[in-house]
Design a protein around this motif. Structure first.
Motif, PDB file in Angstrom:
ATOM      1  N   ASN A  73      31.524 -42.705  37.820  1.00  9.78           N
ATOM      2  CA  ASN A  73      32.734 -42.768  37.302  1.00  9.78           C
ATOM      3  C   ASN A  73      33.534 -42.156  37.256  1.00  9.78           C
ATOM      4  O   ASN A  73      32.994 -41.842  35.445  1.00  9.78           O
ATOM      5  CB  ASN A  73      32.827 -43.694  37.174  1.00  9.78           C
ATOM      6  CG  ASN A  73      31.598 -45.056  38.582  1.00  9.78           C
ATOM      7  OD1 ASN A  73      32.621 -45.421  39.207  1.00  9.78           O
ATOM      8  ND2 ASN A  73      30.702 -45.809  38.159  1.00  9.78           N
ATOM      9  N   TRP A  93      38.930 -47.103  30.144  1.00  9.73           N
ATOM     10  CA  TRP A  93      38.903 -47.685  31.677  1.00  9.73           C
ATOM     11  C   TRP A  93      37.605 -46.854  32.175  1.00  9.73           C
ATOM     12  O   TRP A  93      37.454 -45.803  31.744  1.00  9.73           O
ATOM     13  CB  TRP A  93      40.222 -47.921  32.046  1.00  9.73           C
ATOM     14  CG  TRP A  93      40.241 -46.574  32.502  1.00  9.73           C
ATOM     15  CD1 TRP A  93      41.656 -46.325  31.270  1.00  9.73           C
ATOM     16  CD2 TRP A  93      40.286 -45.662  33.896  1.00  9.73           C
ATOM     17  NE1 TRP A  93      41.920 -45.025  31.930  1.00  9.73           N
ATOM     18  CE2 TRP A  93      41.632 -45.032  33.394  1.00  9.73           C
ATOM     19  CE3 TRP A  93      40.151 -45.557  34.717  1.00  9.73           C
ATOM     20  CZ2 TRP A  93      41.898 -43.469  33.961  1.00  9.73           C
ATOM     21  CZ3 TRP A  93      39.543 -44.802  35.194  1.00  9.73           C
ATOM     22  CH2 TRP A  93      40.913 -43.388  34.621  1.00  9.73           C
ATOM     23  N   SER A  94      36.891 -47.652  33.407  1.00 13.40           N
ATOM     24  CA  SER A  94      36.508 -46.855  34.172  1.00 13.40           C
ATOM     25  C   SER A  94      35.769 -46.866  35.480  1.00 13.40           C
ATOM     26  O   SER A  94      36.539 -48.880  35.305  1.00 13.40           O
ATOM     27  CB  SER A  94      34.710 -46.569  33.567  1.00 13.40           C
ATOM     28  OG  SER A  94      34.172 -46.930  33.982  1.00 13.40           O
ATOM     29  N   THR A  95      36.499 -45.942  36.450  1.00 15.95           N
ATOM     30  CA  THR A  95      36.327 -46.623  38.162  1.00 15.95           C
ATOM     31  C   THR A  95      34.178 -47.502  37.963  1.00 15.95           C
ATOM     32  O   THR A  95      33.763 -47.468  36.821  1.00 15.95           O
ATOM     33  CB  THR A  95      35.952 -45.594  38.873  1.00 15.95           C
ATOM     34  OG1 THR A  95      35.139 -44.828  39.051  1.00 15.95           O
ATOM     35  CG2 THR A  95      37.328 -45.530  39.055  1.00 15.95           C
ATOM     36  N   LYS A  96      33.524 -48.220  38.603  1.00 17.36           N
ATOM     37  CA  LYS A  96      32.497 -49.127  38.562  1.00 17.36           C
ATOM     38  C   LYS A  96      32.300 -49.084  40.266  1.00 17.36           C
ATOM     39  O   LYS A  96      31.669 -50.080  40.955  1.00 17.36           O
ATOM     40  CB  LYS A  96      33.182 -50.914  38.683  1.00 17.36           C
ATOM     41  CG  LYS A  96      33.787 -50.938  37.260  1.00 17.36           C
ATOM     42  CD  LYS A  96      33.118 -51.205  36.940  1.00 17.36           C
ATOM     43  CE  LYS A  96      34.307 -51.127  35.494  1.00 17.36           C
ATOM     44  NZ  LYS A  96      33.471 -50.720  34.048  1.00 17.36           N
ATOM     45  N   LEU A 102      23.590 -43.823  36.914  1.00 12.21           N
ATOM     46  CA  LEU A 102      23.712 -45.289  36.150  1.00 12.21           C
ATOM     47  C   LEU A 102      23.305 -45.133  34.753  1.00 12.21           C
ATOM     48  O   LEU A 102      24.065 -45.203  33.840  1.00 12.21           O
ATOM     49  CB  LEU A 102      23.785 -46.322  36.960  1.00 12.21           C
ATOM     50  CG  LEU A 102      25.009 -46.568  37.734  1.00 12.21           C
ATOM     51  CD1 LEU A 102      24.307 -48.040  38.092  1.00 12.21           C
ATOM     52  CD2 LEU A 102      26.303 -46.751  37.253  1.00 12.21           C
ATOM     53  N   GLU A 105      25.279 -42.722  32.898  1.00 12.45           N
ATOM     54  CA  GLU A 105      26.324 -43.646  32.792  1.00 12.45           C
ATOM     55  C   GLU A 105      27.123 -44.304  31.398  1.00 12.45           C
ATOM     56  O   GLU A 105      27.085 -44.014  29.973  1.00 12.45           O
ATOM     57  CB  GLU A 105      26.754 -43.800  33.790  1.00 12.45           C
ATOM     58  CG  GLU A 105      28.287 -44.250  34.093  1.00 12.45           C
ATOM     59  CD  GLU A 105      29.473 -44.166  34.636  1.00 12.45           C
ATOM     60  OE1 GLU A 105      29.623 -45.071  35.348  1.00 12.45           O
ATOM     61  OE2 GLU A 105      28.922 -43.841  35.810  1.00 12.45           O
ATOM     62  N   ASN A 106      25.159 -45.054  31.405  1.00  7.64           N
ATOM     63  CA  ASN A 106      25.125 -46.349  30.247  1.00  7.64           C
ATOM     64  C   ASN A 106      25.457 -45.998  29.225  1.00  7.64           C
ATOM     65  O   ASN A 106      25.522 -46.148  27.938  1.00  7.64           O
ATOM     66  CB  ASN A 106      24.460 -47.507  31.289  1.00  7.64           C
ATOM     67  CG  ASN A 106      25.253 -48.497  32.217  1.00  7.64           C
ATOM     68  OD1 ASN A 106      25.982 -48.085  32.551  1.00  7.64           O
ATOM     69  ND2 ASN A 106      24.051 -48.915  32.768  1.00  7.64           N
TER      70      ASN A 106
END
Length: 148
Positions: A73, A93-96, A102, A105-106
């Motif tokens: 994202n 913020w980020s897209t989901k 992931l 990303e996390n």
């Protein structure tokens, strides 16, 4: 994929729309964070190894905005600089969208929440927590096309 490209274009447009510089922003133009796209190469003491076409990165603007790609994202927000090497992120913020990256990303997102300091050594950016432990390492790239 179309949605990610759409959001990347929107984020880029938001950066480009800030054509006027206020006097408080002019001093930020010499900020070394602004002179590159910062490609993530290590997070949480793990070297980034991904076969995905796009690699995670951050890009800082002289209007105290940050944008980037987390692995799946896009993200954005504000950053604050204080003292010679203090930095913090806010209103991020980020897209989901879901994808296979992931986990990366996390880890990247958790690392950004911990950041309180930064250090630049040559073409390498180190984001550090409040104990000055590096939580994410980046390499400088001249532009987004070099993030591979």
């Amino acid at each position: 994929m179309k949605y990610a490209l759409f959001f990347l274009i929107i984020a880029s447009a938001l950066f480009a729309c800030n054509a006027t510089k206020h006097s408080s922003e002019l001093s930020d133009m010499n900020n070394p964070l602004n002179n590159a796209v910062w490609q993530l190469i290590e997070v949480d003491n793990q070297t980034i190894t991904t076969t995905y076409e796009r690699k995670p990165y951050l890009q800082f603007s002289d209007s105290s905005r940050v944008a980037g790609f987390l692995g799946c994202n896009i993200m954005g927000g504000k950053y604050n600089l204080s003292a010679p090497s203090n930095i913090s992120f806010e209103n991020t913020w980020s897209t989901k969208m879901a994808c296979e990256a992931l986990d990366l990303e996390n880890k990247f997102g958790v690392a950004l929440e911990q950041v309180r300091h930064y250090k630049i050594n040559s073409d390498t950016l180190f984001l550090q927590n409040d104990q000055l432990v590096t939580v994410a390492t980046f390499l400088s790239r001249a532009d987004i096309d070099q993030v591979k």
